[in-house]
Design an enzyme around this catalytic site. Sequence first.
Site, PDB file in Angstrom:
ATOM      1  N   ASP A 332       0.876  -1.156   0.000  1.00  9.39           N
ATOM      2  CA  ASP A 332       0.000   0.000   0.000  1.00  9.39           C
ATOM      3  C   ASP A 332       0.922   1.216   0.000  1.00  9.39           C
ATOM      4  O   ASP A 332       2.054   1.138   0.463  1.00  9.39           O
ATOM      5  CB  ASP A 332      -0.895  -0.015   1.243  1.00  9.39           C
ATOM      6  CG  ASP A 332      -2.045   0.982   1.154  1.00  9.39           C
ATOM      7  OD1 ASP A 332      -2.015   1.837   0.247  1.00  9.39           O
ATOM      8  OD2 ASP A 332      -2.956   0.910   1.980  1.00  9.39           O
ATOM      9  N   ASP A 591      -0.794  -4.156   6.752  1.00  7.95           N
ATOM     10  CA  ASP A 591      -0.925  -3.958   8.198  1.00  7.95           C
ATOM     11  C   ASP A 591      -2.360  -3.902   8.682  1.00  7.95           C
ATOM     12  O   ASP A 591      -2.606  -3.688   9.864  1.00  7.95           O
ATOM     13  CB  ASP A 591      -0.211  -2.665   8.616  1.00  7.95           C
ATOM     14  CG  ASP A 591      -0.800  -1.434   7.921  1.00  7.95           C
ATOM     15  OD1 ASP A 591      -1.765  -1.575   7.141  1.00  7.95           O
ATOM     16  OD2 ASP A 591      -0.291  -0.319   8.170  1.00  7.95           O
ATOM     17  N   ASP A 595      -5.902  -6.971   4.939  1.00  7.72           N
ATOM     18  CA  ASP A 595      -4.701  -7.537   4.321  1.00  7.72           C
ATOM     19  C   ASP A 595      -4.429  -8.971   4.774  1.00  7.72           C
ATOM     20  O   ASP A 595      -3.551  -9.628   4.219  1.00  7.72           O
ATOM     21  CB  ASP A 595      -3.475  -6.682   4.675  1.00  7.72           C
ATOM     22  CG  ASP A 595      -3.565  -5.279   4.111  1.00  7.72           C
ATOM     23  OD1 ASP A 595      -4.062  -5.126   2.985  1.00  7.72           O
ATOM     24  OD2 ASP A 595      -3.142  -4.328   4.802  1.00  7.72           O
ATOM     25  N   ASN A 659      34.795 -37.847  -3.283  1.00  8.77           N
ATOM     26  CA  ASN A 659      35.508 -38.750  -2.375  1.00  8.77           C
ATOM     27  C   ASN A 659      34.909 -40.149  -2.386  1.00  8.77           C
ATOM     28  O   ASN A 659      35.619 -41.155  -2.340  1.00  8.77           O
ATOM     29  CB  ASN A 659      35.491 -38.190  -0.949  1.00  8.77           C
ATOM     30  CG  ASN A 659      36.430 -37.014  -0.781  1.00  8.77           C
ATOM     31  OD1 ASN A 659      37.385 -36.865  -1.538  1.00  8.77           O
ATOM     32  ND2 ASN A 659      36.150 -36.173   0.205  1.00  8.77           N
ATOM     33  N   ASN A 684      35.567 -36.653   7.462  1.00 16.50           N
ATOM     34  CA  ASN A 684      34.249 -36.025   7.281  1.00 16.50           C
ATOM     35  C   ASN A 684      33.962 -35.018   8.389  1.00 16.50           C
ATOM     36  O   ASN A 684      33.462 -33.919   8.143  1.00 16.50           O
ATOM     37  CB  ASN A 684      33.180 -37.113   7.248  1.00 16.50           C
ATOM     38  CG  ASN A 684      31.814 -36.567   6.867  1.00 16.50           C
ATOM     39  OD1 ASN A 684      31.680 -35.853   5.885  1.00 16.50           O
ATOM     40  ND2 ASN A 684      30.812 -36.902   7.649  1.00 16.50           N
ATOM     41  N   ASP A 688      33.788 -30.798   7.977  1.00 16.53           N
ATOM     42  CA  ASP A 688      32.522 -30.140   8.318  1.00 16.53           C
ATOM     43  C   ASP A 688      32.712 -28.946   9.251  1.00 16.53           C
ATOM     44  O   ASP A 688      31.853 -28.063   9.315  1.00 16.53           O
ATOM     45  CB  ASP A 688      31.556 -31.131   8.979  1.00 16.53           C
ATOM     46  CG  ASP A 688      30.674 -31.842   7.962  1.00 16.53           C
ATOM     47  OD1 ASP A 688      30.528 -31.304   6.850  1.00 16.53           O
ATOM     48  OD2 ASP A 688      30.137 -32.910   8.281  1.00 16.53           O
TER      49      ASP A 688
END
Length: 851
Positions: A332, A591, A595, A659, A684, A688
């Site tokens: 709006d 708002d 709406d 891998n 691994n 990570d």
Amino acid sequence: MPDDGDTRGFGDAWWAHEPHLLINWMQSSLDGLSSEDAERRRKPAPVASSGDQRRALAVALSQLRNPLVLLLLSATLIASLVGSFSDAGIILVILALSGFLGFWQEYRAARDVEALLSRLQASSRVRRDGAPLIVPSSEVVPGDILLLRAGDLIPADARLVTCEHLFTIEAPLTGEPFPVEKAVDSVDPDFPIAARASAVWAGTSVRSGTAEAIVMETGLNTVFGAIAAKLSRREPETAFSRGLRRFGVMISELVLVIALIVEAVNLALGRPFFDSLTFALALAVGMTPQMLPAILAVTLASGARGLAQRGVIVRKLDTIEVLGSMNVLCVDKTGTLTRGVVELYDVVTPDGTSSERVRSLAFINAELQSGLDNPLDTALSMQARTSWTDKLPVKLAEVPFDFARRRLSVVVAQDHHALMITKGAALPVLEICTHNAGAPLDAATRESLTDTLRGWSEEGLRVLAIATRVYDRRTGFGPEDETAMDLQGFVLLRDPLRDDAADMIDTLRAHGIGLRIVTGDNRFVAKSVAQAVGLQRPEPVTGEQVAMLGADALSRIVSEAEVFAEVDPASKERIVTALRKAGHVTGFLGDGINDATALRLADIGLSVEGATDVAREAADMVLTSAELSTVLAAVEKGRRAFANTQKYLRIATAASFGNMVSMALASMVLPFLPMTAGQILLANLLTDLPMLALASDRVDAVLRERPHRWALRDLLRFMAIFGLISSLFDAAFFFAMVVLFHAPPELFRTTWFLESLLTELVFTLVIRTQNAVWASCPSAPLWGLTLGVGGLAFAMPWLPGAGVLGFLPLPTDYVWFVCGIVAAYGIFTESAKRLWIGKPKVRRHATFSAT
């Protein structure tokens, strides 16, 4: 009556009893409860730690949802039973470390988000100690007198005591989308919920009108609470979540197939069953992006914290990704393109003369109306109060505002008569007028007034009309009485444009976001604002035209038109639906009560802290300001979070796939296993660790400029190409280690562990940016963790206890060989990345450009 306000002794069908009987039973009064009594009736809140413990337990259990991890735990148990305690201990320790990291990151992210959401506590109006009071909705207790008006979310089940033209939305309970009219009169105790007009229900909302009600049930004792206790309500799955789920299923199927093949080949080669089993399972776990839940939680929570610093509270974390993909924003104009501070410009008679009498009528209407607060009435009241010295007349009745009539009337005592004062949008008020300041309103005068209204609107002024009618003194007025009225004059208001509105729209456009003005204002005001801020197509499409268009035609029009004016809630819903049907990722900033449905229908609903409760509850994100600069900052943060999530997916899947292929092939051609299960899991885990810092990583400026979507096909292609590049270098490594170095199994495994770890770290640094790797510095946490893990990998063979993991100290020539092949891999991967980026992208949303 019981102290907690329980109504069961009075009978479950309290909606069938007279309100005064219920008030007495609840030991309350029309003045409400006393503060002390309300505090006594509040049920003690659950102990905070219990909720904390439940959350911690849920996150801990989620770490075990990966079936591959469960299989590896089973293998650990088997190893213990056959006496391979060292292997079992290594696997268990590494799994525990990995699980703890995932648990801690997810748990911390969940607590951060919960703290942010606590800022969005809903509130309700009650009468206590004889005075109106705003309290948190969670503190409403049985016996409270609720004061309801348009836009309120109803916090409890309550019996109406008084009401004026009250309509509620009960879709959360009944599924009925249309407003339901309410009345004070008792109804049959056997009526279903939808027919209990004398009651209002928790979880529903007030569409229009006003009311007072005595609270009968709260919390889990409400109808809504009872349903929620039995059913687990799940939010609709977003496109991003759906893509991740499909990706996870596909990866799981792929790794299980490869693991079974590897297991079968190793058994065929005569290798021990347990070694082959743990190797295959570790291979599968290594391929699975098992840290994805933690990485995703951390990234999105980090995005949510960043958005909170910019004035945006995220209610649903998944929508951060949607924010990064948004390419159309519906707003709006008020408060977004304008300053949102309505100023009273003038109050005039129909002939354009300033009038204190019309000003007084408008002030009385604004002061006495009890519906939704709005800036128009505030502007009227603030200026009029400075000069108003008379006592306000006695209010007899009110006809509340609704979005069909677009006007509001109050009826006041005037001697022995009743004076109805109507205020509303100019044209709807003009339609019900038959007189003009006492004279008959003929067609020529009506046309002249319409032209005058159009001229004011084209100047950007908001126009309200004031009309009156005298009745015999009575009560019980309704919309049907708003007829044959006498037009008294007009209130002219203005909401100045924001100084930066045009620049913000240009910035949004430069970031790939098209703006749509969707307003209930008349077409002339909307066009004036659109032209002032530089929209390319300012000619408005009206709500009437929207209603006449079919779904397909509307989908075509919404992609082109930029202004929609004179729209009602139904038209807003159709516009949002049409934009989504046309393929746009649509945001809606609203708002008001009108709406709420559009906010739910949009891909991402945005509201503001000062919005009505029902609008805030329907939104995915709540902004402290409706300024476009706040929206733009939120979009940028959303794109950062989305991009960093994509980085992990690409890096983890491509590196792990490479891998896995390498180890699977190596295990088939080498006379020994290329790595032990413990070494695979340790590699691994270590690779990570830097991924946990991706949430705070820098994102290339070019990646924040356009919206992007997550595409499974592009991700799979990226995984295959860069995974196979990694496998090619691994194959070269295998050849050199076997043919040139004649490495024994332990040295081979140690060297490949180091090479595999370092190449994945290099891959992370190269792929995290579209720019040249030397031209884009990672964030400090990512850079620090990468260097730390790299240093640990080099030191690993010489650390105490390395032999338990199967590592041996490496000769110098082995170390230099690893450094050389890692450097070559980095250069080749950087070149391949440049070729990948340079490929023509025919789709509107390119996957790699979301990195």
